[in-house]
Motif scaffolding. Sequence first.
Motif, PDB file in Angstrom:
ATOM      1  N   MET A  44      34.994  50.240  50.368  1.00  0.00           N
ATOM      2  CA  MET A  44      35.049  48.784  50.425  1.00  0.00           C
ATOM      3  C   MET A  44      34.729  48.191  49.049  1.00  0.00           C
ATOM      4  N   VAL A  45      33.730  48.759  48.394  1.00  0.00           N
ATOM      5  CA  VAL A  45      33.350  48.272  47.067  1.00  0.00           C
ATOM      6  C   VAL A  45      34.498  48.510  46.087  1.00  0.00           C
ATOM      7  N   GLU A  46      35.120  49.672  46.147  1.00  0.00           N
ATOM      8  CA  GLU A  46      36.244  49.977  45.261  1.00  0.00           C
ATOM      9  C   GLU A  46      37.425  49.040  45.530  1.00  0.00           C
ATOM     10  N   ARG A  47      37.654  48.716  46.781  1.00  0.00           N
ATOM     11  CA  ARG A  47      38.718  47.766  47.142  1.00  0.00           C
ATOM     12  C   ARG A  47      38.390  46.387  46.565  1.00  0.00           C
ATOM     13  N   ASN A  48      37.120  45.986  46.660  1.00  0.00           N
ATOM     14  CA  ASN A  48      36.705  44.710  46.087  1.00  0.00           C
ATOM     15  C   ASN A  48      36.910  44.686  44.577  1.00  0.00           C
ATOM     16  N   LEU A  49      36.598  45.790  43.919  1.00  0.00           N
ATOM     17  CA  LEU A  49      36.821  45.881  42.471  1.00  0.00           C
ATOM     18  C   LEU A  49      38.309  45.732  42.144  1.00  0.00           C
ATOM     19  N   ALA A  50      39.146  46.429  42.899  1.00  0.00           N
ATOM     20  CA  ALA A  50      40.591  46.397  42.641  1.00  0.00           C
ATOM     21  C   ALA A  50      41.180  45.009  42.871  1.00  0.00           C
ATOM     22  N   GLN A  51      40.563  44.230  43.767  1.00  0.00           N
ATOM     23  CA  GLN A  51      41.093  42.903  44.102  1.00  0.00           C
ATOM     24  C   GLN A  51      40.325  41.768  43.427  1.00  0.00           C
ATOM     25  N   HIS A  52      39.395  42.088  42.557  1.00  0.00           N
ATOM     26  CA  HIS A  52      38.558  41.081  41.915  1.00  0.00           C
ATOM     27  C   HIS A  52      39.405  40.289  40.913  1.00  0.00           C
ATOM     28  N   ASP A  53      39.559  38.977  41.150  1.00  0.00           N
ATOM     29  CA  ASP A  53      40.430  38.143  40.330  1.00  0.00           C
ATOM     30  C   ASP A  53      40.063  38.169  38.851  1.00  0.00           C
ATOM     31  N   GLU A  54      38.799  38.000  38.546  1.00  0.00           N
ATOM     32  CA  GLU A  54      38.387  37.939  37.146  1.00  0.00           C
ATOM     33  C   GLU A  54      38.611  39.279  36.438  1.00  0.00           C
ATOM     34  N   ASN A  56      40.873  41.472  37.211  1.00  0.00           N
ATOM     35  CA  ASN A  56      42.316  41.622  37.033  1.00  0.00           C
ATOM     36  C   ASN A  56      42.824  40.766  35.876  1.00  0.00           C
ATOM     37  N   GLN A  57      42.298  39.555  35.739  1.00  0.00           N
ATOM     38  CA  GLN A  57      42.691  38.712  34.609  1.00  0.00           C
ATOM     39  C   GLN A  57      42.264  39.344  33.293  1.00  0.00           C
ATOM     40  N   LEU A  58      41.051  39.872  33.255  1.00  0.00           N
ATOM     41  CA  LEU A  58      40.560  40.542  32.052  1.00  0.00           C
ATOM     42  C   LEU A  58      41.461  41.718  31.673  1.00  0.00           C
ATOM     43  N   GLU A  59      41.871  42.490  32.654  1.00  0.00           N
ATOM     44  CA  GLU A  59      42.746  43.630  32.378  1.00  0.00           C
ATOM     45  C   GLU A  59      44.054  43.159  31.746  1.00  0.00           C
ATOM     46  N   GLY A  60      44.608  42.057  32.247  1.00  0.00           N
ATOM     47  CA  GLY A  60      45.833  41.515  31.681  1.00  0.00           C
ATOM     48  C   GLY A  60      45.649  41.071  30.239  1.00  0.00           C
ATOM     49  N   VAL A  61      44.558  40.381  29.973  1.00  0.00           N
ATOM     50  CA  VAL A  61      44.277  39.917  28.610  1.00  0.00           C
ATOM     51  C   VAL A  61      44.048  41.114  27.688  1.00  0.00           C
ATOM     52  N   LEU A  62      43.342  42.116  28.173  1.00  0.00           N
ATOM     53  CA  LEU A  62      43.095  43.306  27.358  1.00  0.00           C
ATOM     54  C   LEU A  62      44.399  44.021  27.016  1.00  0.00           C
ATOM     55  N   ARG A  63      45.315  44.120  27.973  1.00  0.00           N
ATOM     56  CA  ARG A  63      46.612  44.740  27.699  1.00  0.00           C
ATOM     57  C   ARG A  63      47.382  43.952  26.638  1.00  0.00           C
ATOM     58  N   GLN A  64      47.328  42.623  26.717  1.00  0.00           N
ATOM     59  CA  GLN A  64      48.004  41.796  25.715  1.00  0.00           C
ATOM     60  C   GLN A  64      47.390  41.997  24.333  1.00  0.00           C
TER      61      GLN A  64
END
Length: 74
Positions: A44-54, A56-64
Amino acid sequence: MTQSDPAPSREELESTHKELCDYRDRLAADVLAMGRKLKLPRPMVERNLAQHDELNQLEGVLRQLEAQIRTMTD
């Protein structure tokens, strides 16, 4: 950024990338710690991490940032 703003240097981008990575890691650790404190099942915690909006946004910015750094030449 306006036309008069200089482009960020490679060092500035790398510094920003490191700071965002550190923040992402702290945020993920906080989510994990809260899950342990609440005695939530690990999946459940891992699912919450995978769906955490902030996160996910950070990952996108880091990729850019990573792509921008790769295209820069010194």
